[in-house]
Design a protein around this motif. Structure first.
Motif, mmCIF file in Angstrom:
data_model
loop_
_atom_site.group_PDB
_atom_site.id
_atom_site.type_symbol
_atom_site.label_atom_id
_atom_site.label_comp_id
_atom_site.label_asym_id
_atom_site.label_seq_id
_atom_site.Cartn_x
_atom_site.Cartn_y
_atom_site.Cartn_z
ATOM 1 N N GLN A 25 28.910 40.974 30.820
ATOM 2 C CA GLN A 25 28.603 39.551 30.976
ATOM 3 C C GLN A 25 29.477 38.838 32.010
ATOM 4 O OE1 GLN A 25 26.076 37.777 29.461
ATOM 5 N NE2 GLN A 25 25.393 39.817 28.882
ATOM 6 N N THR A 26 30.732 39.274 32.152
ATOM 7 C CA THR A 26 31.672 38.607 33.053
ATOM 8 C C THR A 26 32.501 39.644 33.792
ATOM 9 O OG1 THR A 26 33.446 38.497 31.420
ATOM 10 C CG2 THR A 26 31.880 36.641 31.457
ATOM 11 N N SER A 27 33.234 39.197 34.798
ATOM 12 C CA SER A 27 34.123 40.110 35.515
ATOM 13 C C SER A 27 35.240 40.601 34.597
ATOM 14 C CB SER A 27 34.699 39.443 36.764
ATOM 15 O OG SER A 27 35.442 38.285 36.420
ATOM 16 N N THR A 28 35.743 39.712 33.751
ATOM 17 C CA THR A 28 36.794 40.102 32.805
ATOM 18 C C THR A 28 36.296 41.172 31.844
ATOM 19 O OG1 THR A 28 37.796 37.917 32.964
ATOM 20 C CG2 THR A 28 38.394 39.238 31.055
ATOM 21 N N ALA A 29 35.087 41.013 31.351
ATOM 22 C CA ALA A 29 34.508 42.008 30.448
ATOM 23 C C ALA A 29 34.313 43.338 31.161
ATOM 24 C CB ALA A 29 33.187 41.509 29.883
ATOM 25 N N ALA A 30 33.913 43.304 32.428
ATOM 26 C CA ALA A 30 33.740 44.542 33.198
ATOM 27 C C ALA A 30 35.075 45.246 33.398
ATOM 28 C CB ALA A 30 33.085 44.238 34.542
#
Length: 83
Positions: free
Chosen positions: A29-34
């Motif tokens: 969902q987000t860059s942080t999650a990736a």
């Protein structure tokens, strides 16, 4: 339609010939999650590393820009042009 950015985590494994190969990419969902997912994948059984990257483009036309590497984890090939 406006551009959409997809965030992806993708592990790397070793094939039967001993060469590194990309595993199954997972959309996040987000860059942080990736980044978090890639770090976890890099430590997974049989994985030698992982990457987190993003791609932006128009899903209606199928036109996307080049992948943008967010971070490498572990032993990942230097040439990631096929992302």
């Amino acid at each position: 339609m406006s551009d959409v950015t997809y965030y992806v985590a993708m592990p790397f494994l070793i094939d039967a010939d001993g060469s590194p190969v990309a595993g199954t990419a997972e959309e996040c969902q987000t860059s942080t999650a990736a980044l978090r997912r890639a770090e976890m994948l890099a430590r997974g059984a049989g994985h030698i590393g992982a990457v987190a990257f993003s791609r932006s483009g128009d899903p209606m036309t199928g036109e996307f820009g080049d992948a943008r590497l967010l971070r490498k984890f572990g032993n990942v090939p230097d040439d990631l042009a096929t992302l």
